[in-house]
Design a protein around this motif. Structure first.
Motif, PDB file in Angstrom:
ATOM      1  N   GLN A   1      19.658  10.085   2.861  1.00 27.04           N
ATOM      2  CA  GLN A   1      20.226   9.932   1.627  1.00 27.04           C
ATOM      3  C   GLN A   1      19.253   9.090   0.534  1.00 27.04           C
ATOM      4  O   GLN A   1      18.306   8.104   1.053  1.00 27.04           O
ATOM      5  CB  GLN A   1      21.528   9.105   1.845  1.00 27.04           C
ATOM      6  N   THR A   2      18.964   9.537  -0.611  1.00 25.55           N
ATOM      7  CA  THR A   2      18.106   9.053  -1.469  1.00 25.55           C
ATOM      8  C   THR A   2      18.921   8.096  -2.523  1.00 25.55           C
ATOM      9  O   THR A   2      19.873   8.370  -3.121  1.00 25.55           O
ATOM     10  CB  THR A   2      17.288   9.858  -2.150  1.00 25.55           C
ATOM     11  N   HIS A   3      18.271   6.923  -2.919  1.00 24.92           N
ATOM     12  CA  HIS A   3      18.839   6.158  -3.700  1.00 24.92           C
ATOM     13  C   HIS A   3      17.676   5.629  -4.791  1.00 24.92           C
ATOM     14  O   HIS A   3      16.868   4.948  -4.210  1.00 24.92           O
ATOM     15  CB  HIS A   3      19.472   4.878  -3.206  1.00 24.92           C
ATOM     16  N   ALA A   4      17.854   6.013  -6.118  1.00 25.15           N
ATOM     17  CA  ALA A   4      16.976   5.408  -7.110  1.00 25.15           C
ATOM     18  C   ALA A   4      16.955   3.857  -7.367  1.00 25.15           C
ATOM     19  O   ALA A   4      18.085   3.464  -7.257  1.00 25.15           O
ATOM     20  CB  ALA A   4      17.026   6.210  -8.482  1.00 25.15           C
ATOM     21  N   ILE A   5      15.764   3.290  -7.231  1.00 25.52           N
ATOM     22  CA  ILE A   5      16.065   1.817  -7.293  1.00 25.52           C
ATOM     23  C   ILE A   5      15.253   1.282  -8.606  1.00 25.52           C
ATOM     24  O   ILE A   5      15.438   0.092  -8.962  1.00 25.52           O
ATOM     25  CB  ILE A   5      15.821   0.942  -6.107  1.00 25.52           C
ATOM     26  N   GLU A   6      14.164   1.921  -9.126  1.00 25.53           N
ATOM     27  CA  GLU A   6      13.499   1.253 -10.268  1.00 25.53           C
ATOM     28  C   GLU A   6      12.485   2.343 -11.025  1.00 25.53           C
ATOM     29  O   GLU A   6      12.078   3.317 -10.480  1.00 25.53           O
ATOM     30  CB  GLU A   6      12.346   0.325  -9.485  1.00 25.53           C
ATOM     31  N   VAL A   7      12.193   2.005 -12.130  1.00 20.93           N
ATOM     32  CA  VAL A   7      11.316   2.776 -13.051  1.00 20.93           C
ATOM     33  C   VAL A   7      10.343   1.857 -13.498  1.00 20.93           C
ATOM     34  O   VAL A   7      10.564   0.742 -13.988  1.00 20.93           O
ATOM     35  CB  VAL A   7      12.031   3.324 -14.208  1.00 20.93           C
ATOM     36  N   ASN A   8       9.021   2.343 -13.284  1.00 22.55           N
ATOM     37  CA  ASN A   8       7.870   1.566 -13.690  1.00 22.55           C
ATOM     38  C   ASN A   8       7.234   2.298 -14.927  1.00 22.55           C
ATOM     39  O   ASN A   8       6.617   3.075 -14.805  1.00 22.55           O
ATOM     40  CB  ASN A   8       7.053   1.329 -12.429  1.00 22.55           C
ATOM     41  N   LEU A   9       7.521   1.701 -16.172  1.00 25.66           N
ATOM     42  CA  LEU A   9       6.685   2.190 -17.289  1.00 25.66           C
ATOM     43  C   LEU A   9       5.435   1.756 -17.476  1.00 25.66           C
ATOM     44  O   LEU A   9       5.037   1.197 -18.489  1.00 25.66           O
ATOM     45  CB  LEU A   9       7.550   1.917 -18.498  1.00 25.66           C
ATOM     46  N   ARG A  10       4.725   1.864 -16.311  1.00 23.88           N
ATOM     47  CA  ARG A  10       3.316   1.260 -16.249  1.00 23.88           C
ATOM     48  C   ARG A  10       2.391   2.136 -15.066  1.00 23.88           C
ATOM     49  O   ARG A  10       2.970   2.803 -14.431  1.00 23.88           O
ATOM     50  CB  ARG A  10       3.241  -0.153 -16.069  1.00 23.88           C
ATOM     51  N   LYS A  11       1.123   1.502 -15.194  1.00 25.59           N
ATOM     52  CA  LYS A  11       0.371   2.069 -13.880  1.00 25.59           C
ATOM     53  C   LYS A  11       0.868   1.089 -13.082  1.00 25.59           C
ATOM     54  O   LYS A  11       1.388  -0.075 -13.042  1.00 25.59           O
ATOM     55  CB  LYS A  11      -1.015   2.042 -14.306  1.00 25.59           C
ATOM     56  N   GLY A  12       0.860   1.605 -11.501  1.00 28.24           N
ATOM     57  CA  GLY A  12       1.354   0.965 -10.457  1.00 28.24           C
ATOM     58  C   GLY A  12       0.240   0.748  -9.236  1.00 28.24           C
ATOM     59  O   GLY A  12      -0.848   1.571  -9.325  1.00 28.24           O
ATOM     60  N   GLY A  13       0.901   0.633  -8.099  1.00 28.70           N
ATOM     61  CA  GLY A  13      -0.084   0.548  -7.115  1.00 28.70           C
ATOM     62  C   GLY A  13      -0.436   1.754  -6.495  1.00 28.70           C
ATOM     63  O   GLY A  13      -1.304   2.244  -5.769  1.00 28.70           O
TER      64      GLY A  13
ATOM     65  N   GLY B   1       0.789  -1.270  -0.054  1.00 24.86           N
ATOM     66  CA  GLY B   1       0.138  -0.039   0.104  1.00 24.86           C
ATOM     67  C   GLY B   1       0.827   1.271   0.122  1.00 24.86           C
ATOM     68  O   GLY B   1       2.070   1.324  -0.351  1.00 24.86           O
ATOM     69  N   ALA B   2       0.268   2.257   0.172  1.00 27.39           N
ATOM     70  CA  ALA B   2       1.021   3.562   0.183  1.00 27.39           C
ATOM     71  C   ALA B   2       0.289   4.796   1.081  1.00 27.39           C
ATOM     72  O   ALA B   2      -0.984   4.623   1.361  1.00 27.39           O
ATOM     73  CB  ALA B   2       0.775   4.229  -1.172  1.00 27.39           C
ATOM     74  N   ARG B   3       1.078   5.719   1.462  1.00 29.67           N
ATOM     75  CA  ARG B   3       0.537   6.968   2.125  1.00 29.67           C
ATOM     76  C   ARG B   3       1.132   7.938   0.989  1.00 29.67           C
ATOM     77  O   ARG B   3       2.276   8.216   0.627  1.00 29.67           O
ATOM     78  CB  ARG B   3       1.258   7.271   3.538  1.00 29.67           C
ATOM     79  N   PHE B   4       0.034   8.996   1.038  1.00 28.26           N
ATOM     80  CA  PHE B   4       0.123  10.247   0.135  1.00 28.26           C
ATOM     81  C   PHE B   4       0.034  11.507   0.945  1.00 28.26           C
ATOM     82  O   PHE B   4      -1.155  11.612   1.748  1.00 28.26           O
ATOM     83  CB  PHE B   4      -0.437  10.029  -1.112  1.00 28.26           C
ATOM     84  N   PRO B   5       0.598  12.646   0.662  1.00 26.22           N
ATOM     85  CA  PRO B   5       2.125  12.676   0.213  1.00 26.22           C
ATOM     86  C   PRO B   5       3.110  12.012   0.824  1.00 26.22           C
ATOM     87  O   PRO B   5       3.090  11.699   2.231  1.00 26.22           O
ATOM     88  CB  PRO B   5       2.213  14.235  -0.104  1.00 26.22           C
ATOM     89  N   ALA B   6       4.404  11.909   0.303  1.00 21.39           N
ATOM     90  CA  ALA B   6       5.513  11.339   0.991  1.00 21.39           C
ATOM     91  C   ALA B   6       5.984  12.377   2.093  1.00 21.39           C
ATOM     92  O   ALA B   6       5.368  13.520   2.366  1.00 21.39           O
ATOM     93  CB  ALA B   6       6.729  11.075   0.044  1.00 21.39           C
ATOM     94  N   ASP B   7       6.783  11.726   3.078  1.00 22.88           N
ATOM     95  CA  ASP B   7       7.471  12.584   4.049  1.00 22.88           C
ATOM     96  C   ASP B   7       8.021  13.869   3.537  1.00 22.88           C
ATOM     97  O   ASP B   7       8.755  14.031   2.783  1.00 22.88           O
ATOM     98  CB  ASP B   7       8.275  11.768   4.977  1.00 22.88           C
ATOM     99  N   PRO B   8       7.428  15.160   4.212  1.00 22.16           N
ATOM    100  CA  PRO B   8       8.168  16.262   3.574  1.00 22.16           C
ATOM    101  C   PRO B   8       9.790  16.227   3.852  1.00 22.16           C
ATOM    102  O   PRO B   8      10.463  17.100   3.299  1.00 22.16           O
ATOM    103  CB  PRO B   8       7.497  17.381   4.730  1.00 22.16           C
ATOM    104  N   ALA B   9      10.355  15.370   4.691  1.00 25.60           N
ATOM    105  CA  ALA B   9      11.619  15.420   5.011  1.00 25.60           C
ATOM    106  C   ALA B   9      12.730  15.135   3.662  1.00 25.60           C
ATOM    107  O   ALA B   9      13.799  15.459   3.591  1.00 25.60           O
ATOM    108  CB  ALA B   9      12.122  14.440   5.867  1.00 25.60           C
ATOM    109  N   TYR B  10      11.942  14.465   2.712  1.00 19.90           N
ATOM    110  CA  TYR B  10      12.376  14.079   1.477  1.00 19.90           C
ATOM    111  C   TYR B  10      11.804  14.048   0.389  1.00 19.90           C
ATOM    112  O   TYR B  10      12.205  13.821  -0.834  1.00 19.90           O
ATOM    113  CB  TYR B  10      13.060  12.604   1.657  1.00 19.90           C
ATOM    114  N   ALA B  11      10.468  14.466   0.598  1.00 18.05           N
ATOM    115  CA  ALA B  11       9.687  14.524  -0.689  1.00 18.05           C
ATOM    116  C   ALA B  11      10.054  15.543  -1.931  1.00 18.05           C
ATOM    117  O   ALA B  11      10.082  15.075  -3.019  1.00 18.05           O
ATOM    118  CB  ALA B  11       8.168  15.051  -0.343  1.00 18.05           C
TER     119      ALA B  11
END
Length: 546
Positions: free
Chosen positions: A402-414, A355-365
């Motif tokens: 610290q931020t690390h990109a891990i994935e691109v989803n070229l589709r609709k997602g959760g 699942g998810a929470r929106f928006p993401a935490d302002p500390a890193y959004a």
């Protein structure tokens, strides 16, 4: 007539004619068809609404373990939030699924439409079902039934004012687009590799975005072992490595390798050479913990050999979170950051999307938005179109993230359906610079969503039981307050004991309160309806005594 050139639109090829074309010829035809999209987009911008849209929510993404028919149907129904587009009084929609959608589910979504007569919206909606509940992707079912595809095409009043909305974009969706004679609002299938795990890492490097140390384009155990050894050398003391299949979705293609007690050039106690270290690493790889418990190691390694995968360091710190960023590129080439989310993960190794929470935490959004925008520009330059999302791992070391990109989803997602449900219901937008979602009146809104509200007791409820509870417990979305709950994946409640929901509130805490109240009410209702079987019958059914 074509809105771009004034010339008649080219007729769609027949299934037989399409079968005679090779991949290059099909791509050329598709490129020509896609040229219509910018003109159609301009008409939308001018307030001339699209006359029809065809929704084919096919779960065509690669899966090691096919889902049951009821889960597939529920996933196809996950995009029913698009029915909220029928608030546009001239829009017509064709929504295609494997099996018929319960009419009460359709009524539920149409009841959410603000300022629209539900019967008027229903008259502009055509539901088409294949009548095939197998685990085969919906698009494949359609391509195997040319007469049904022709029937769907016949429901499109004007092909120059229509487009196809898929869940993902593969050569199968391309072929369906060609047969329907309408363009597709999604990335060209030739760009599909950019969304694989290998493609992601290469895009991140090109965009100059931080991502975990690792290696890509691996196709064998030996190559995975080599990559793990490189990781041990580069990151002394590393405890875990992730192995990811190129085309795994929702974490199902991920596996965790335990590296504790190993160091570069040094085997664990009782061994004394690099050769011994390699042997031990290979043993660890062959014993890695798979995120999807339904999959065996042999099947996993066979898929690795066939499609490839990556190895990367599992990032750790004082606190680790998994946010995501949604973006889109319009047919006019415009890039926009749409939203940020904090993903809720679970499963054996904590890699499966729940699942998810929106928006993401302002500390890193705002930080992940900027990083995502860099990647988005690279993808837009390569021709990516439509919605896509970037997943990150953010790690707190002391007071710093610290931020690390891990994935691109070229589709609709959760995270697609919860956010768009909120947007369609409130007409608000995400303010990237502030990391906040604001309605036209300036009020904030937050959401908590899941696709995995699961409990065995829920099997005792039917669709109408759920709606009865929604009415009695006051869980329905309240248009006046713009808060409440919207359920999705409703059709899986009886067979799978599973339903999804999006809870909307004006603060993070109130959204969580709405979610918790709905969850508690639903589970209480389900458990209260359970009737214990007589003891002898329970024994005969093999359930035993509990």
């Amino acid at each position: 007539m074509s809105p771009r050139t004034g010339a008649p639109a080219s007729p769609a090829p027949s299934a037989r004619a399409l079968a005679d074309l090779d991949e290059t010829a099909r791509d050329e035809l598709f490129d020509e068809l896609q040229e219509r999209l910018p003109a159609v987009w301009r008409l939308i911008r001018q307030g001339d609404p699209l006359e029809s849209v065809v929704v084919v929510p096919s779960m065509s993404a690669d899966k090691l373990a096919p889902s049951a028919g009821a889960v597939n149907q529920a996933m196809e129904e996950r995009l029913l939030f698009l029915l909220l587009l029928l608030r546009q009084p001239r829009l017509r929609m064709v929504y295609v699924t494997s099996m018929p959608i319960n009419e009460h589910v359709v009524e539920y979504y149409l009841s959410l439409l603000p300022g629209v007569i539900p019967s008027h919206a229903r008259s502009r909606l055509q539901l088409v079902s294949v009548g095939d509940s197998s685990a085969t992707p919906l698009t494949d079912k359609l391509l195997a039934r040319p007469r049904l595809v022709a029937r769907i095409a016949g429901l499109v009043p004007d092909v120059t004012r229509s487009h196809l909305v898929p869940y993902t974009s593969t050569t199968r969706e391309r072929d369906l687009s060609l047969l329907l004679g309408i363009p597709m609002y999604a990335a060209h299938p030739r760009l599909y590799p950019l969304g694989t795990k290998t493609g992601c890492r290469r895009v991140f490097a090109e965009a100059g975005v931080d991502h975990p140390f690792g290696a890509e384009d691996l196709h064998s155990v030996d190559e995975v072992v080599d990559a793990v050894l490189d990781l041990l050398a580069a990151r002394p003391g590393v405890q875990w490595a992730m192995v990811k299949l190129n085309e795994g979705v929702s974490g199902s293609g991920n596996a965790l390798v335990d590296l504790s007690g190993l160091a570069a050039g040094q085997a664990s106690p009782g061994t004394d050479s690099p050769a011994d270290l390699r042997t031990e690493v290979e043993e660890r790889v062959r014993g890695m913990q798979l995120e999807d418990a339904r999959v065996g190691i042999d099947a996993y390694l066979a898929k690795l050999e066939e499609r490839g995968g990556i190895v990367e360091e599992r990032v750790v710190g004082d606190e680790v979170r998994s946010p995501s960023v949604q973006l889109h590129v319009t047919p006019l080439g415009e890039l926009a950051v749409l939203s940020t989310h904090d993903q809720v993960l679970g499963g054996p190794t904590g890699q499966m999307y729940l699942g998810a929470r929106f928006p993401a935490d302002p500390a890193y959004a705002t930080t992940i938005s900027r990083e995502a925008e860099k990647v988005g520009r690279v993808l837009a330059d390569k021709g990516v179109l439509g919605r896509f999302a970037l997943d990150f791992v953010v790690v707190r070391q002391g007071d710093q993230w610290q931020t690390h990109a891990i994935e691109v989803n070229l589709r609709k997602g959760g995270t697609t359906h919860p956010f768009l449900t909120l947007q369609f219901l409130t007409d608000g937008e995400y303010v990237q610079e502030e990391g906040r979602y604001l309605t036209p009146s300036g009020a904030e809104r937050h959401l908590v969503a899941t696709d995995h509200l699961e409990d065995e007791s829920l099997r005792g409820l039917g669709v109408d039981d759920l709606f009865d509870l929604v009415a009695r417990a006051g869980l329905h979305f309240d248009q006046s307050r713009q808060t409440g709950v919207v359920f999705h994946m409703i059709s899986s409640i009886t067979e799978c004991g599973r339903v999804g929901m999006t809870a909307i509130g004006d603060t993070p805490d109130s959204a969580q309160d709405v979610f918790d109240r709905a969850e508690s009410a639903l589970l209480a209702e389900a458990r209260a309806s359970l009737v214990p079987l007589p003891v002898p019958l329970r024994v005969r059914l093999g359930e035993g005594l509990r």
